[in-house]
Design a protein around this motif. Sequence first.
Motif, mmCIF file in Angstrom:
data_model
loop_
_atom_site.group_PDB
_atom_site.id
_atom_site.type_symbol
_atom_site.label_atom_id
_atom_site.label_comp_id
_atom_site.label_asym_id
_atom_site.label_seq_id
_atom_site.Cartn_x
_atom_site.Cartn_y
_atom_site.Cartn_z
ATOM 1 N N ILE A 8 0.883 -1.163 0.000
ATOM 2 C CA ILE A 8 0.000 0.000 0.000
ATOM 3 C C ILE A 8 0.919 1.210 0.000
ATOM 4 N N ILE A 9 0.677 2.095 -0.933
ATOM 5 C CA ILE A 9 1.501 3.291 -1.077
ATOM 6 C C ILE A 9 0.604 4.507 -0.871
ATOM 7 N N VAL A 10 1.037 5.415 -0.009
ATOM 8 C CA VAL A 10 0.235 6.582 0.361
ATOM 9 C C VAL A 10 1.012 7.846 0.020
ATOM 10 N N CYS A 11 0.339 8.797 -0.607
ATOM 11 C CA CYS A 11 0.968 10.083 -0.883
ATOM 12 C C CYS A 11 1.106 10.848 0.437
ATOM 13 N N THR A 12 2.301 11.301 0.731
ATOM 14 C CA THR A 12 2.537 12.047 1.972
ATOM 15 C C THR A 12 2.518 13.554 1.746
ATOM 16 N N LEU A 13 2.386 14.001 0.502
ATOM 17 C CA LEU A 13 2.338 15.437 0.221
ATOM 18 C C LEU A 13 0.919 15.973 0.047
ATOM 19 N N CYS A 14 -0.043 15.092 -0.186
ATOM 20 C CA CYS A 14 -1.428 15.533 -0.348
ATOM 21 C C CYS A 14 -1.873 16.320 0.876
ATOM 22 N N LYS A 15 -2.553 17.431 0.617
ATOM 23 C CA LYS A 15 -3.109 18.223 1.708
ATOM 24 C C LYS A 15 -4.527 17.755 2.001
ATOM 25 N N ALA A 16 -4.886 17.831 3.269
ATOM 26 C CA ALA A 16 -6.246 17.486 3.685
ATOM 27 C C ALA A 16 -7.211 18.551 3.188
ATOM 28 N N THR A 17 -8.499 18.309 3.380
ATOM 29 C CA THR A 17 -9.503 19.268 2.918
ATOM 30 C C THR A 17 -9.376 20.621 3.604
ATOM 31 N N GLY A 19 -6.741 22.187 3.688
ATOM 32 C CA GLY A 19 -5.743 22.896 2.897
ATOM 33 C C GLY A 19 -4.418 23.125 3.604
ATOM 34 N N LEU A 20 -4.309 22.658 4.816
ATOM 35 C CA LEU A 20 -3.100 22.904 5.602
ATOM 36 C C LEU A 20 -2.355 21.635 5.976
ATOM 37 N N SER A 21 -3.046 20.701 6.582
ATOM 38 C CA SER A 21 -2.373 19.501 7.076
ATOM 39 C C SER A 21 -2.120 18.504 5.953
ATOM 40 N N ARG A 22 -1.144 17.662 6.180
ATOM 41 C CA ARG A 22 -0.775 16.599 5.251
ATOM 42 C C ARG A 22 -0.876 15.277 6.018
ATOM 43 N N PRO A 23 -2.030 14.613 5.930
ATOM 44 C CA PRO A 23 -2.286 13.439 6.771
ATOM 45 C C PRO A 23 -1.665 12.134 6.279
ATOM 46 N N GLY A 24 -0.972 12.160 5.154
ATOM 47 C CA GLY A 24 -0.467 10.923 4.553
ATOM 48 C C GLY A 24 0.434 10.115 5.457
ATOM 49 N N GLN A 25 1.385 10.751 6.127
ATOM 50 C CA GLN A 25 2.310 9.996 6.967
ATOM 51 C C GLN A 25 1.603 9.362 8.150
ATOM 52 N N GLN A 26 0.630 10.061 8.719
ATOM 53 C CA GLN A 26 -0.155 9.466 9.802
ATOM 54 C C GLN A 26 -0.922 8.239 9.305
ATOM 55 N N LEU A 27 -1.440 8.336 8.092
ATOM 56 C CA LEU A 27 -2.147 7.196 7.511
ATOM 57 C C LEU A 27 -1.188 6.032 7.295
ATOM 58 N N VAL A 28 0.013 6.308 6.810
ATOM 59 C CA VAL A 28 1.030 5.265 6.653
ATOM 60 C C VAL A 28 1.270 4.573 7.988
#
Length: 118
Positions: A8-17, A19-28
């Motif tokens: 499973i590969i998750v984008c770590t640069l995507c911003k949350a809705t 517009g500020l946080s980047r939740p990808g690493q937490q999801l990883v």
Amino acid sequence: MTTANHQIIVCTLCKATDGLSRPGQQLVDRLQAELGDHLAYEVRGVGCMAGCERPCTVAFRAPDKAQYLFGDIDPDIDFTDLVDFARIYRDLTDGWSKASQRPQGLYDKTLARIPAHL
């Protein structure tokens, strides 16, 4: 069938809705904790998967299986559906699933299904 090659590969640069946080690493981190030992998935983050219009993006892949890219993933809302799909995907011989076979929360979030072989 071994599941050691499932990823499973998750984008770590995507911003949350917001517009500020980047939740990808937490999801990883959450997926690694949930799936790593139990389903033998490798879970990792990458800098970008070009799904910027539909963040957060998550991909599933394994050798000789169809691959999936999901977008508009909210880690808090869609976590259980991602874990459920991981179980489904692991058990599919060729990885191919119809939209109706995927968890309800992922039904309209499939950006791509890439065949293993043409």
